[in-house]
Design a protein around this motif. Structure first.
Motif, PDB file in Angstrom:
ATOM      1  N   GLY A   1       0.779  -1.236   0.000  1.00  0.00           N
ATOM      2  CA  GLY A   1       0.000   0.000   0.000  1.00  0.00           C
ATOM      3  C   GLY A   1       0.806   1.278   0.000  1.00  0.00           C
ATOM      4  N   PHE A   2       2.043   1.228  -0.487  1.00  0.00           N
ATOM      5  CA  PHE A   2       2.917   2.399  -0.460  1.00  0.00           C
ATOM      6  C   PHE A   2       2.791   3.303  -1.689  1.00  0.00           C
ATOM      7  N   GLU A   3       1.876   2.982  -2.614  1.00  0.00           N
ATOM      8  CA  GLU A   3       1.807   3.767  -3.843  1.00  0.00           C
ATOM      9  C   GLU A   3       1.588   5.260  -3.593  1.00  0.00           C
ATOM     10  N   PRO A   4       0.691   5.691  -2.690  1.00  0.00           N
ATOM     11  CA  PRO A   4       0.529   7.131  -2.459  1.00  0.00           C
ATOM     12  C   PRO A   4       1.819   7.803  -1.991  1.00  0.00           C
ATOM     13  N   GLN A   5       2.540   7.151  -1.072  1.00  0.00           N
ATOM     14  CA  GLN A   5       3.803   7.733  -0.603  1.00  0.00           C
ATOM     15  C   GLN A   5       4.838   7.792  -1.707  1.00  0.00           C
ATOM     16  N   ILE A   6       4.894   6.740  -2.528  1.00  0.00           N
ATOM     17  CA  ILE A   6       5.858   6.728  -3.624  1.00  0.00           C
ATOM     18  C   ILE A   6       5.588   7.881  -4.589  1.00  0.00           C
ATOM     19  N   ARG A   7       4.316   8.096  -4.898  1.00  0.00           N
ATOM     20  CA  ARG A   7       3.967   9.192  -5.810  1.00  0.00           C
ATOM     21  C   ARG A   7       4.365  10.545  -5.215  1.00  0.00           C
ATOM     22  N   LYS A   8       4.131  10.734  -3.927  1.00  0.00           N
ATOM     23  CA  LYS A   8       4.504  11.999  -3.292  1.00  0.00           C
ATOM     24  C   LYS A   8       6.016  12.192  -3.304  1.00  0.00           C
ATOM     25  N   LEU A   9       6.744  11.123  -3.024  1.00  0.00           N
ATOM     26  CA  LEU A   9       8.202  11.219  -3.001  1.00  0.00           C
ATOM     27  C   LEU A   9       8.752  11.543  -4.383  1.00  0.00           C
ATOM     28  N   VAL A  10       8.266  10.816  -5.390  1.00  0.00           N
ATOM     29  CA  VAL A  10       8.765  11.027  -6.753  1.00  0.00           C
ATOM     30  C   VAL A  10       8.440  12.435  -7.237  1.00  0.00           C
ATOM     31  N   SER A  11       7.314  12.984  -6.798  1.00  0.00           N
ATOM     32  CA  SER A  11       6.934  14.340  -7.226  1.00  0.00           C
ATOM     33  C   SER A  11       7.909  15.393  -6.725  1.00  0.00           C
ATOM     34  N   GLN A  12       8.713  15.068  -5.722  1.00  0.00           N
ATOM     35  CA  GLN A  12       9.662  16.022  -5.165  1.00  0.00           C
ATOM     36  C   GLN A  12      11.069  15.859  -5.723  1.00  0.00           C
ATOM     37  N   ILE A  13      11.227  14.937  -6.668  1.00  0.00           N
ATOM     38  CA  ILE A  13      12.544  14.661  -7.257  1.00  0.00           C
ATOM     39  C   ILE A  13      12.591  15.238  -8.661  1.00  0.00           C
ATOM     40  N   ARG A  14      13.720  15.799  -9.056  1.00  0.00           N
ATOM     41  CA  ARG A  14      13.841  16.429 -10.369  1.00  0.00           C
ATOM     42  C   ARG A  14      13.438  15.448 -11.474  1.00  0.00           C
ATOM     43  N   PRO A  15      12.742  15.903 -12.487  1.00  0.00           N
ATOM     44  CA  PRO A  15      12.148  15.005 -13.481  1.00  0.00           C
ATOM     45  C   PRO A  15      13.150  14.351 -14.422  1.00  0.00           C
ATOM     46  N   ASP A  16      14.374  14.878 -14.510  1.00  0.00           N
ATOM     47  CA  ASP A  16      15.363  14.293 -15.413  1.00  0.00           C
ATOM     48  C   ASP A  16      16.280  13.319 -14.700  1.00  0.00           C
ATOM     49  N   ARG A  17      15.861  12.847 -13.536  1.00  0.00           N
ATOM     50  CA  ARG A  17      16.641  11.869 -12.778  1.00  0.00           C
ATOM     51  C   ARG A  17      16.784  10.573 -13.570  1.00  0.00           C
ATOM     52  N   GLN A  18      17.671   9.716 -13.118  1.00  0.00           N
ATOM     53  CA  GLN A  18      17.734   8.347 -13.612  1.00  0.00           C
ATOM     54  C   GLN A  18      16.959   7.474 -12.633  1.00  0.00           C
ATOM     55  N   THR A  19      16.041   6.669 -13.140  1.00  0.00           N
ATOM     56  CA  THR A  19      15.169   5.867 -12.283  1.00  0.00           C
ATOM     57  C   THR A  19      15.337   4.394 -12.623  1.00  0.00           C
ATOM     58  N   LEU A  20      15.478   3.575 -11.583  1.00  0.00           N
ATOM     59  CA  LEU A  20      15.655   2.137 -11.759  1.00  0.00           C
ATOM     60  C   LEU A  20      14.641   1.388 -10.907  1.00  0.00           C
ATOM     61  N   TYR A  21      13.868   0.502 -11.554  1.00  0.00           N
ATOM     62  CA  TYR A  21      12.895  -0.336 -10.867  1.00  0.00           C
ATOM     63  C   TYR A  21      13.468  -1.743 -10.781  1.00  0.00           C
ATOM     64  N   TRP A  22      13.433  -2.320  -9.588  1.00  0.00           N
ATOM     65  CA  TRP A  22      13.926  -3.687  -9.416  1.00  0.00           C
ATOM     66  C   TRP A  22      12.862  -4.502  -8.704  1.00  0.00           C
ATOM     67  N   SER A  23      12.649  -5.700  -9.185  1.00  0.00           N
ATOM     68  CA  SER A  23      11.558  -6.502  -8.654  1.00  0.00           C
ATOM     69  C   SER A  23      11.789  -7.971  -8.995  1.00  0.00           C
ATOM     70  N   ALA A  24      11.135  -8.851  -8.235  1.00  0.00           N
ATOM     71  CA  ALA A  24      11.174 -10.275  -8.563  1.00  0.00           C
ATOM     72  C   ALA A  24      10.077 -10.637  -9.550  1.00  0.00           C
ATOM     73  N   THR A  25       9.026  -9.831  -9.590  1.00  0.00           N
ATOM     74  CA  THR A  25       7.928 -10.042 -10.526  1.00  0.00           C
ATOM     75  C   THR A  25       7.544  -8.688 -11.121  1.00  0.00           C
ATOM     76  N   LEU A  26       6.773  -8.703 -12.169  1.00  0.00           N
ATOM     77  CA  LEU A  26       6.327  -7.462 -12.793  1.00  0.00           C
ATOM     78  C   LEU A  26       4.813  -7.504 -12.990  1.00  0.00           C
ATOM     79  N   PRO A  27       4.052  -7.368 -11.901  1.00  0.00           N
ATOM     80  CA  PRO A  27       2.591  -7.342 -12.039  1.00  0.00           C
ATOM     81  C   PRO A  27       2.142  -6.083 -12.753  1.00  0.00           C
ATOM     82  N   LYS A  28       0.876  -6.062 -13.140  1.00  0.00           N
ATOM     83  CA  LYS A  28       0.349  -4.943 -13.913  1.00  0.00           C
ATOM     84  C   LYS A  28       0.487  -3.620 -13.174  1.00  0.00           C
TER      85      LYS A  28
END
Length: 396
Positions: A262-289
Protein backbone atom coordinates in the motif's frame (compact mmCIF):
# COMPACT_ATOMS: atom_id res chain seq x y z
CA UNK A 1 34.05 20.67 -7.82
CA UNK A 2 33.16 17.03 -8.38
CA UNK A 3 34.12 14.27 -6.00
CA UNK A 4 36.77 13.17 -8.45
CA UNK A 5 38.51 16.51 -8.04
CA UNK A 6 38.56 16.09 -4.28
CA UNK A 7 40.40 12.77 -4.29
CA UNK A 8 43.73 11.54 -5.49
CA UNK A 9 43.74 8.93 -8.20
CA UNK A 10 42.74 8.56 -11.80
CA UNK A 11 38.98 8.59 -12.43
CA UNK A 12 39.71 6.30 -15.43
CA UNK A 13 36.85 6.47 -17.89
CA UNK A 14 34.56 8.41 -15.55
CA UNK A 15 35.81 11.91 -16.24
CA UNK A 16 33.89 14.89 -17.56
CA UNK A 17 31.51 13.60 -20.22
CA UNK A 18 29.11 16.51 -20.31
CA UNK A 19 28.27 15.99 -23.96
CA UNK A 20 27.17 12.38 -23.39
CA UNK A 21 25.46 12.69 -20.05
CA UNK A 22 21.96 13.65 -21.08
CA UNK A 23 22.59 17.38 -20.72
CA UNK A 24 24.45 19.73 -22.99
CA UNK A 25 26.43 22.68 -21.77
CA UNK A 26 23.23 24.69 -21.30
CA UNK A 27 20.12 23.91 -19.35
CA UNK A 28 18.47 22.18 -22.30
CA UNK A 29 19.10 18.70 -23.62
CA UNK A 30 21.35 18.37 -26.64
CA UNK A 31 21.76 15.17 -28.57
CA UNK A 32 21.56 13.12 -25.40
CA UNK A 33 21.10 9.41 -25.17
CA UNK A 34 17.69 9.87 -23.57
CA UNK A 35 16.31 12.60 -25.80
CA UNK A 36 17.26 10.89 -29.04
CA UNK A 37 15.48 7.63 -28.23
CA UNK A 38 11.97 6.55 -29.01
CA UNK A 39 9.39 6.12 -26.28
CA UNK A 40 8.62 2.39 -26.88
CA UNK A 41 5.70 1.43 -24.57
CA UNK A 42 6.21 4.02 -21.84
CA UNK A 43 4.09 6.87 -23.15
CA UNK A 44 3.20 8.11 -19.66
CA UNK A 45 6.71 9.39 -19.01
CA UNK A 46 7.50 12.88 -20.20
CA UNK A 47 10.13 13.38 -22.86
CA UNK A 48 13.16 15.15 -21.37
CA UNK A 49 12.79 17.85 -24.02
CA UNK A 50 9.34 18.73 -22.63
CA UNK A 51 10.32 18.83 -18.97
CA UNK A 52 10.63 22.09 -17.06
CA UNK A 53 14.34 22.12 -16.24
CA UNK A 54 14.74 25.85 -15.57
CA UNK A 55 17.07 26.44 -12.65
CA UNK A 56 18.21 22.83 -12.43
CA UNK A 57 21.96 22.27 -12.46
CA UNK A 58 23.12 19.92 -15.25
CA UNK A 59 24.51 16.62 -13.97
CA UNK A 60 26.46 13.62 -15.22
CA UNK A 61 24.78 10.27 -15.72
CA UNK A 62 26.30 8.49 -18.72
CA UNK A 63 29.52 6.84 -17.58
CA UNK A 64 29.73 3.76 -19.75
CA UNK A 65 32.58 3.15 -22.16
CA UNK A 66 32.40 -0.24 -23.84
CA UNK A 67 35.61 -2.22 -23.49
CA UNK A 68 37.40 -3.57 -26.55
CA UNK A 69 36.66 -7.18 -25.57
CA UNK A 70 32.94 -6.45 -25.33
CA UNK A 71 32.99 -4.55 -28.63
CA UNK A 72 34.63 -7.57 -30.24
CA UNK A 73 31.74 -9.86 -29.27
CA UNK A 74 29.73 -10.84 -32.34
CA UNK A 75 25.95 -10.72 -32.35
CA UNK A 76 25.93 -14.51 -32.26
CA UNK A 77 28.17 -14.58 -29.20
CA UNK A 78 25.97 -12.03 -27.48
CA UNK A 79 22.83 -14.03 -28.25
CA UNK A 80 24.44 -17.26 -27.06
CA UNK A 81 25.56 -15.62 -23.81
CA UNK A 82 22.11 -14.19 -23.12
CA UNK A 83 20.46 -17.50 -23.92
CA UNK A 84 22.85 -19.44 -21.69
CA UNK A 85 22.24 -17.08 -18.77
CA UNK A 86 18.49 -16.75 -19.46
CA UNK A 87 18.63 -13.01 -20.12
CA UNK A 88 15.66 -11.42 -21.89
CA UNK A 89 15.98 -7.79 -22.94
CA UNK A 90 13.69 -5.06 -24.27
CA UNK A 91 14.44 -1.55 -25.44
CA UNK A 92 16.44 0.33 -28.02
CA UNK A 93 20.23 0.61 -28.32
CA UNK A 94 20.76 -2.06 -25.68
CA UNK A 95 24.41 -2.48 -24.70
CA UNK A 96 26.08 -5.86 -24.92
CA UNK A 97 26.44 -7.78 -21.66
CA UNK A 98 29.79 -7.86 -19.87
CA UNK A 99 31.29 -11.26 -19.12
CA UNK A 100 33.88 -10.19 -16.55
CA UNK A 101 34.34 -7.40 -14.02
CA UNK A 102 37.21 -5.83 -15.95
CA UNK A 103 34.88 -5.34 -18.94
CA UNK A 104 32.61 -2.99 -16.98
CA UNK A 105 35.26 -0.31 -16.67
CA UNK A 106 34.58 0.32 -12.98
CA UNK A 107 37.06 2.72 -11.35
CA UNK A 108 39.83 1.28 -9.21
CA UNK A 109 38.04 2.05 -5.94
CA UNK A 110 35.06 -0.09 -7.02
CA UNK A 111 37.23 -2.89 -8.39
CA UNK A 112 39.10 -3.00 -5.08
CA UNK A 113 35.90 -3.75 -3.21
CA UNK A 114 34.84 -6.38 -5.77
CA UNK A 115 38.21 -8.11 -5.30
CA UNK A 116 37.88 -7.97 -1.52
CA UNK A 117 34.42 -9.54 -1.75
CA UNK A 118 35.89 -12.51 -3.65
CA UNK A 119 33.42 -12.43 -6.52
CA UNK A 120 34.39 -14.60 -9.50
CA UNK A 121 32.15 -13.25 -12.27
CA UNK A 122 29.10 -11.02 -12.64
CA UNK A 123 25.71 -12.59 -12.06
CA UNK A 124 23.31 -12.54 -15.00
CA UNK A 125 21.48 -9.42 -13.81
CA UNK A 126 24.80 -7.65 -13.21
CA UNK A 127 26.26 -8.69 -16.56
CA UNK A 128 23.42 -7.02 -18.45
CA UNK A 129 22.26 -4.50 -15.85
CA UNK A 130 25.58 -2.74 -15.18
CA UNK A 131 26.09 -1.46 -18.75
CA UNK A 132 22.45 -0.35 -18.85
CA UNK A 133 22.62 1.51 -15.53
CA UNK A 134 25.99 3.11 -16.28
CA UNK A 135 24.65 4.54 -19.53
CA UNK A 136 22.32 6.73 -17.49
CA UNK A 137 19.10 5.31 -18.91
CA UNK A 138 16.03 4.35 -16.93
CA UNK A 139 15.86 0.64 -16.24
CA UNK A 140 13.44 -2.09 -15.18
CA UNK A 141 15.22 -5.14 -13.79
CA UNK A 142 13.33 -8.36 -13.04
CA UNK A 143 15.21 -11.14 -11.28
CA UNK A 144 14.63 -13.55 -8.43
CA UNK A 145 15.82 -12.91 -4.89
CA UNK A 146 19.50 -13.67 -4.39
CA UNK A 147 20.45 -12.89 -7.98
CA UNK A 148 22.70 -9.92 -7.19
CA UNK A 149 20.19 -7.11 -7.84
CA UNK A 150 21.49 -4.97 -4.97
CA UNK A 151 24.99 -4.58 -6.41
CA UNK A 152 23.48 -4.27 -9.89
CA UNK A 153 22.21 -0.83 -8.87
CA UNK A 154 24.55 0.08 -5.98
CA UNK A 155 27.87 -0.01 -7.85
CA UNK A 156 26.59 2.27 -10.66
CA UNK A 157 25.12 4.46 -7.90
CA UNK A 158 28.57 4.83 -6.31
CA UNK A 159 30.05 5.81 -9.67
CA UNK A 160 27.17 8.26 -10.15
CA UNK A 161 27.77 9.89 -6.76
CA UNK A 162 31.48 10.32 -7.34
CA UNK A 163 30.82 12.23 -10.56
CA UNK A 164 28.56 14.81 -8.89
CA UNK A 165 29.51 18.01 -7.04
CA UNK A 166 30.25 17.54 -3.34
CA UNK A 167 27.29 18.05 -1.01
CA UNK A 168 26.85 21.56 0.32
CA UNK A 169 25.37 22.33 3.76
CA UNK A 170 21.62 21.68 3.67
CA UNK A 171 21.79 19.39 0.64
CA UNK A 172 19.81 16.19 0.62
CA UNK A 173 21.04 12.90 -0.85
CA UNK A 174 22.18 12.27 -4.41
CA UNK A 175 21.01 8.64 -4.46
CA UNK A 176 17.68 7.52 -3.00
CA UNK A 177 16.87 3.83 -2.61
CA UNK A 178 13.30 2.99 -1.56
CA UNK A 179 12.63 -0.42 0.00
CA UNK A 180 9.43 -1.94 1.39
CA UNK A 181 10.74 -3.20 4.75
CA UNK A 182 13.19 -2.24 7.45
CA UNK A 183 15.06 -5.52 7.10
CA UNK A 184 15.66 -5.07 3.37
CA UNK A 185 16.68 -1.45 3.90
CA UNK A 186 19.30 -2.51 6.46
CA UNK A 187 20.63 -5.20 4.11
CA UNK A 188 21.01 -2.63 1.34
CA UNK A 189 22.76 -0.23 3.72
CA UNK A 190 25.29 -2.91 4.68
CA UNK A 191 26.24 -3.33 1.02
CA UNK A 192 26.35 0.44 0.45
CA UNK A 193 28.66 0.85 3.43
CA UNK A 194 30.95 -1.96 2.30
CA UNK A 195 31.32 -0.84 -1.31
CA UNK A 196 31.21 2.91 -0.69
CA UNK A 197 33.85 2.97 2.03
CA UNK A 198 36.88 3.31 -0.25
CA UNK A 199 35.51 6.51 -1.81
CA UNK A 200 34.19 7.85 1.53
CA UNK A 201 30.57 7.91 0.43
CA UNK A 202 28.27 8.40 3.41
CA UNK A 203 24.88 6.73 3.72
CA UNK A 204 22.07 6.38 6.21
CA UNK A 205 19.07 4.10 6.62
CA UNK A 206 15.69 5.70 7.30
CA UNK A 207 12.94 3.44 8.65
CA UNK A 208 10.22 3.43 11.29
CA UNK A 209 10.00 1.64 14.59
CA UNK A 210 13.16 3.23 16.04
CA UNK A 211 13.97 6.69 17.48
CA UNK A 212 14.30 9.42 14.85
CA UNK A 213 17.21 11.22 16.52
CA UNK A 214 20.15 9.29 15.02
CA UNK A 215 18.53 9.31 11.57
CA UNK A 216 17.88 13.07 11.77
CA UNK A 217 21.50 13.71 12.76
CA UNK A 218 22.77 11.67 9.80
CA UNK A 219 20.56 13.64 7.41
CA UNK A 220 21.62 16.98 8.86
CA UNK A 221 25.32 16.10 8.57
CA UNK A 222 24.78 15.24 4.91
CA UNK A 223 24.79 11.83 3.25
CA UNK A 224 25.14 10.97 -0.41
CA UNK A 225 23.01 7.82 -0.26
CA UNK A 226 19.72 7.40 1.61
CA UNK A 227 18.09 3.97 1.87
CA UNK A 228 14.56 4.37 3.18
CA UNK A 229 11.13 2.93 3.67
CA UNK A 230 8.52 5.30 2.19
CA UNK A 231 6.59 6.11 5.38
CA UNK A 232 9.50 7.24 7.55
CA UNK A 233 11.07 9.17 4.68
CA UNK A 234 7.82 11.10 4.15
CA UNK A 235 7.90 11.93 7.85
CA UNK A 236 11.45 13.26 7.54
CA UNK A 237 10.53 15.40 4.55
CA UNK A 238 7.41 16.83 6.18
CA UNK A 239 9.50 17.69 9.26
CA UNK A 240 12.05 19.43 6.98
CA UNK A 241 14.91 17.23 8.14
CA UNK A 242 15.98 16.62 4.55
CA UNK A 243 14.97 17.31 0.95
CA UNK A 244 15.17 15.51 -2.38
CA UNK A 245 16.38 18.39 -4.56
CA UNK A 246 19.78 16.79 -5.18
CA UNK A 247 18.44 13.32 -6.00
CA UNK A 248 19.51 12.34 -9.52
CA UNK A 249 19.56 8.55 -9.07
CA UNK A 250 16.35 6.92 -7.81
CA UNK A 251 15.96 3.20 -7.08
CA UNK A 252 12.76 1.34 -6.20
CA UNK A 253 13.78 -2.06 -4.86
CA UNK A 254 11.12 -4.77 -4.64
CA UNK A 255 8.62 -2.42 -6.24
CA UNK A 256 6.01 -5.16 -6.36
CA UNK A 257 6.11 -5.60 -2.59
CA UNK A 258 5.87 -1.86 -2.00
CA UNK A 259 2.66 -1.73 -4.00
CA UNK A 260 1.32 -4.83 -2.24
CA UNK A 261 1.95 -3.08 1.08
CA UNK A 262 0.00 0.00 0.00
CA UNK A 263 2.92 2.40 -0.46
CA UNK A 264 1.81 3.77 -3.84
CA UNK A 265 0.53 7.13 -2.46
CA UNK A 266 3.80 7.73 -0.60
CA UNK A 267 5.86 6.73 -3.62
CA UNK A 268 3.97 9.19 -5.81
CA UNK A 269 4.50 12.00 -3.29
CA UNK A 270 8.20 11.22 -3.00
CA UNK A 271 8.77 11.03 -6.75
CA UNK A 272 6.93 14.34 -7.23
CA UNK A 273 9.66 16.02 -5.17
CA UNK A 274 12.54 14.66 -7.26
CA UNK A 275 13.84 16.43 -10.37
CA UNK A 276 12.15 15.01 -13.48
CA UNK A 277 15.36 14.29 -15.41
CA UNK A 278 16.64 11.87 -12.78
CA UNK A 279 17.73 8.35 -13.61
CA UNK A 280 15.17 5.87 -12.28
CA UNK A 281 15.66 2.14 -11.76
CA UNK A 282 12.89 -0.34 -10.87
CA UNK A 283 13.93 -3.69 -9.42
CA UNK A 284 11.56 -6.50 -8.65
CA UNK A 285 11.17 -10.27 -8.56
CA UNK A 286 7.93 -10.04 -10.53
CA UNK A 287 6.33 -7.46 -12.79
CA UNK A 288 2.59 -7.34 -12.04
CA UNK A 289 0.35 -4.94 -13.91
CA UNK A 290 0.42 -2.42 -11.06
CA UNK A 291 4.21 -2.12 -11.19
CA UNK A 292 4.12 -1.90 -14.98
CA UNK A 293 1.56 0.91 -14.82
CA UNK A 294 3.62 2.85 -12.30
CA UNK A 295 6.72 2.40 -14.43
CA UNK A 296 4.90 3.83 -17.43
CA UNK A 297 4.34 7.05 -15.48
CA UNK A 298 7.74 7.41 -13.82
CA UNK A 299 10.22 6.04 -16.38
CA UNK A 300 11.18 7.42 -19.77
CA UNK A 301 12.09 4.96 -22.52
CA UNK A 302 13.58 2.40 -20.12
CA UNK A 303 15.59 -0.67 -20.76
CA UNK A 304 13.99 -3.84 -19.45
CA UNK A 305 16.03 -6.88 -18.47
CA UNK A 306 14.48 -10.10 -17.21
CA UNK A 307 16.49 -12.97 -15.77
CA UNK A 308 14.78 -16.33 -16.11
CA UNK A 309 11.17 -16.71 -17.17
CA UNK A 310 9.28 -13.53 -18.11
CA UNK A 311 6.44 -15.00 -16.01
CA UNK A 312 8.75 -15.38 -13.01
CA UNK A 313 6.74 -15.96 -9.84
CA UNK A 314 9.22 -17.71 -7.56
CA UNK A 315 12.88 -18.68 -7.36
CA UNK A 316 13.28 -21.62 -9.73
CA UNK A 317 16.16 -22.96 -7.64
CA UNK A 318 13.69 -23.81 -4.87
CA UNK A 319 12.13 -27.27 -4.88
CA UNK A 320 8.50 -27.07 -3.83
CA UNK A 321 6.28 -29.79 -2.35
CA UNK A 322 2.58 -29.18 -1.76
CA UNK A 323 0.54 -31.11 0.79
CA UNK A 324 -3.18 -30.45 1.03
CA UNK A 325 -4.45 -31.08 4.56
CA UNK A 326 -7.36 -29.90 6.67
CA UNK A 327 -6.92 -27.00 9.07
CA UNK A 328 -6.80 -29.17 12.22
CA UNK A 329 -4.13 -31.42 10.66
CA UNK A 330 -1.71 -28.61 9.85
CA UNK A 331 0.14 -28.39 13.14
CA UNK A 332 0.70 -32.14 13.47
CA UNK A 333 1.87 -32.22 9.86
CA UNK A 334 4.28 -29.37 10.59
CA UNK A 335 5.77 -31.13 13.63
CA UNK A 336 6.21 -34.38 11.72
CA UNK A 337 7.88 -32.50 8.89
CA UNK A 338 10.25 -30.79 11.32
CA UNK A 339 11.15 -34.13 12.90
CA UNK A 340 11.92 -35.56 9.46
CA UNK A 341 14.03 -32.72 8.09
CA UNK A 342 15.59 -31.02 11.11
CA UNK A 343 19.35 -31.53 10.91
CA UNK A 344 20.54 -28.34 12.58
CA UNK A 345 19.72 -26.19 9.54
CA UNK A 346 17.73 -22.97 9.71
CA UNK A 347 14.05 -23.27 8.86
CA UNK A 348 11.58 -20.53 7.93
CA UNK A 349 7.86 -21.04 8.50
CA UNK A 350 5.49 -18.55 6.86
CA UNK A 351 2.02 -17.81 8.20
CA UNK A 352 -0.84 -15.88 6.64
CA UNK A 353 -1.60 -13.77 9.74
CA UNK A 354 0.35 -12.12 12.57
CA UNK A 355 -1.91 -13.79 15.13
CA UNK A 356 -1.27 -17.21 13.60
CA UNK A 357 2.45 -16.49 13.60
CA UNK A 358 2.43 -15.87 17.36
CA UNK A 359 0.18 -18.85 18.08
CA UNK A 360 2.35 -21.33 16.20
CA UNK A 361 5.50 -19.90 17.78
CA UNK A 362 4.09 -20.39 21.29
CA UNK A 363 2.95 -23.93 20.50
CA UNK A 364 6.32 -24.91 19.01
CA UNK A 365 8.17 -23.54 22.02
CA UNK A 366 5.86 -25.45 24.37
CA UNK A 367 6.70 -28.59 22.41
CA UNK A 368 10.42 -27.99 22.75
CA UNK A 369 11.23 -26.33 19.43
CA UNK A 370 13.40 -23.14 19.79
CA UNK A 371 11.20 -20.92 17.64
CA UNK A 372 10.95 -17.12 17.37
CA UNK A 373 8.49 -15.05 15.37
CA UNK A 374 8.83 -11.85 13.37
CA UNK A 375 6.10 -9.63 11.93
CA UNK A 376 5.15 -5.99 11.53
CA UNK A 377 3.49 -5.58 14.95
CA UNK A 378 6.68 -6.39 16.82
CA UNK A 379 9.10 -3.69 17.93
CA UNK A 380 12.24 -3.06 15.94
CA UNK A 381 14.33 -4.50 18.80
CA UNK A 382 12.31 -7.74 18.70
CA UNK A 383 12.59 -7.95 14.92
CA UNK A 384 16.33 -7.35 15.03
CA UNK A 385 16.75 -10.02 17.71
CA UNK A 386 14.76 -12.57 15.71
CA UNK A 387 16.68 -11.80 12.50
CA UNK A 388 20.04 -12.02 14.24
CA UNK A 389 19.05 -15.26 15.96
CA UNK A 390 18.09 -16.80 12.64
CA UNK A 391 21.33 -15.61 11.07
CA UNK A 392 23.32 -17.27 13.86
CA UNK A 393 21.16 -20.43 13.64
CA UNK A 394 19.94 -20.08 17.24
CA UNK A 395 16.33 -20.69 16.24
CA UNK A 396 14.28 -22.49 13.59
Amino acid sequence: MSRYDSRSGDPTSYGDRRGDSGFGGSMGFSGSVRSSLSRNNYEGAESPRKLDLDGLTPFEKNFYVESSSVTAMSDREVDEYRQRREITIEGRDIPKPVTSFRDVGFPDYVMLEITRAGFVEPTAIQAQGWPMALKGRDLIGIAETGSGKTLAYLLPAIVHVNAQPILAPGDGPIVLVLAPTRELAVQIQNEATKFGASSKIKNTCIYGGVPKGPQVRDLQKGVEIVIATPGRLMDMLESHHTNLRRVTYLVLDEADRMLDMGFEPQIRKLVSQIRPDRQTLYWSATLPKEVEQLARQFLYNPYKVIIGSPDLKANHAIRQHVDIVSEHQKYNKLVKLLEDIMDGSRILIFMDTKKGCDQITRQLRMDGWPALSIHGDKSQAERDWSSQSLKLARVL
